[in-house]
Every structure is written in C-alpha cells, then in structure tokens.
Design an enzyme around this catalytic site. Sequence first.
Site, mmCIF file in Angstrom:
data_model
loop_
_atom_site.group_PDB
_atom_site.id
_atom_site.type_symbol
_atom_site.label_atom_id
_atom_site.label_comp_id
_atom_site.label_asym_id
_atom_site.label_seq_id
_atom_site.Cartn_x
_atom_site.Cartn_y
_atom_site.Cartn_z
ATOM 1 N N ASP A 50 -5.249 11.800 -3.890
ATOM 2 C CA ASP A 50 -5.478 12.201 -2.506
ATOM 3 C C ASP A 50 -4.429 11.739 -1.498
ATOM 4 O O ASP A 50 -3.949 12.529 -0.685
ATOM 5 C CB ASP A 50 -6.846 11.680 -2.049
ATOM 6 C CG ASP A 50 -7.971 12.174 -2.939
ATOM 7 O OD1 ASP A 50 -7.691 12.869 -3.921
ATOM 8 O OD2 ASP A 50 -9.135 11.855 -2.647
ATOM 9 N N GLU A 71 -12.953 1.437 -10.760
ATOM 10 C CA GLU A 71 -12.280 2.702 -10.457
ATOM 11 C C GLU A 71 -10.778 2.588 -10.712
ATOM 12 O O GLU A 71 -10.166 3.486 -11.270
ATOM 13 C CB GLU A 71 -12.551 3.059 -8.998
ATOM 14 C CG GLU A 71 -12.137 4.451 -8.583
ATOM 15 C CD GLU A 71 -12.576 4.762 -7.159
ATOM 16 O OE1 GLU A 71 -12.321 5.889 -6.707
ATOM 17 O OE2 GLU A 71 -13.165 3.880 -6.485
#
Length: 337
Positions: free
Chosen positions: A66, A308
């Site tokens: 992103d 993550e």
Amino acid sequence: SGITQPPMLAEAIVRVGKNMKKADRIKWYRKLFPRLVAYHNWLYEERDPHGIGLVINIHPWETGMDNTPPWMHEMADSQMPTWIKAVEALRLDTLFERFRRDTSQVAADERMTTLEGLMLYNVVRRLRRKNYDIDRILSRSDFLIEDVFFNSILIRANTILKEIAKEIDEEIPAPLLSSMNMATKAINELWDDETGMFYSRNFVQHDLMVEPTIAGLMPLYTGVISQAKAKRIVDLMRNPNQYGTKFGVPTVPISSADFDERRYWQGPVWINTNWLLIDGLKRYGFKEEAENLRSVSLELVSRYGTHEYFSPVDGFGIGIEPFSWTAALTIDLLKNK
C-alpha cells in the site's frame, strides 16, 4: 470494489490441485479454467491499453504494498490536492489521526502515516468520481503505473495457466495467449542494468521509477528472466547494505533514505514476500539461499509468533498478531522444503 489485487489465483488453484488425486484434479481444473481465463483476459483487456504485455495499476492498494515509497512519491508529485497540502502545512494531520481505525490495535509507527492515508483516500475519491471507468481514468490521470511486483505475479500466473491448460487439454484463446507471451519479454523493459534490478514504470511518462524496493526483486518469482539477471538480484539479496539482513528480505533496502524498520511496506520483513522469493530462488537453482531464507522465516515465527511483519533490524514481531497469511505460509514452509 473498483480495484483489483495481486493475481495469485492461478497459484492458489494449482497448489490445491497438486494435493488431489489426478481425476479430482482434472475435474477441479476444468471447473475453474474458464473463470481463470476470464480473469487473465480482463487484466490484459482492461489494463494493457497499448497491448505491450504489461498491465497498469490505478491505486497502490492493487499492488498489495500500500505505502511503498515509489508509489507514495509519485502520488505526492502528481495527485496531492490542495486540501492535503494544507493539512500538511498546518500540521493538522494529528486531528485526522483521531479518526483512524487501523491504529486501534497497532502502534501508529507500524502503519502508514496519516498524510499517506489521506493521499490513498483521495485517489479512491477520484476513481469513484470516474465510476472506475478505465477509459475515463486513462484520459485524465498521470497516476498510472506498470507495477513490477504485480506484473511479476501475473507472469508467473500466466505460466501456471498454460500448465493447467496442457493438463486438461484445453486451449487458451489466441488474443490472451499473445498477451501472455508478450508479457514474458516485456518484463525486461523494467530492468535497469546500472543498478542490477527491476523497477516499476510510469505509464504516462514511460520512465522507470528508480527507487529500490523488494518489488524490484520479484521478477525472480516469474521464472522467465535470464539466469544472469537472476544472479544480479541474488547478489543484492546477499548484500548486507541492501537486502541481506539476518531476518529475511526487507521491503525497502536498509541503505534507502525511505527505510523504516517498523513502518508497514517501508522496511519490515513479511513472510509472504519471503515465500515468493524462496519459490523464485528454487526455480533458478539457488537452493542454499532458498533454504536459508526459509529457515530465517520459520525462526521469526517460532521466536515471535505469527505477526503480520517483522523488524529486519532485530527480528521483533510487529503489526497484527496472530495474522492469517503468516500462519498459513508458515505451515507451507514447514511442509515443503
């Protein structure tokens, strides 16, 4: 949604198929083949307007990375509206931070900055105003990128689609097959010989975005670049001043001015990107490097949990925990040496 995601469908389909008996696998492939063809066909018809074999992305979210620096810099140069410039100048970003949901369970320094989030939101607003109509987007936008990460995954998916077609004795439509074959050669247009890696390219200006990130290593995953180029990529992965950390491959090289060990796609190590590179290393015969990266990835999870992402400086787990794709790919790495 009006945007897409990295084209991992073919990889997922074939990995499920490999765990089936042949009769079940053929049935599975036959069921999904026309849908997979339609998906690949859409990508080339909708996102390759010049018919060169490289598809464009219209938002950083489509790449899966992103807030990767090349995209953020390009966005700041071409798509930052006056109201965001005012927010930056008046330092009002702290006001917007109160409304963020992505930092409720994760520290703010592990996510993109508020200004980056506002820029991403602004691009979505522009795309919505154009109803995600690609012709309208192409006619009035400078923010169109031939992303090397996305195209690398698509090229690998093309190869898998051909393998599926062969196994079930089906033909890929000629126009799609032509695009797929062009893509195999076109990826080399994103190569920069001076730095020895690949880069994304601005579709409008047709200039390489020469800012190093992990995306520039991903053509290793395609299996279609030359052995010489693969070797130069591996040299960067070995270099301790670039990507050669003790904890896997950082998303931005540690020598970069954009490097931030904790901030989302601007430095941390991800198990999913390690997994893609392990696959590519094996394909090019770098078995020792592949096993080292596999071992490092498993050690991170063993020591810190299914986070993550992880710091490339000390290996510490950051981001959400537990995180599903870290867990899933850890199982795969354990089962497949």
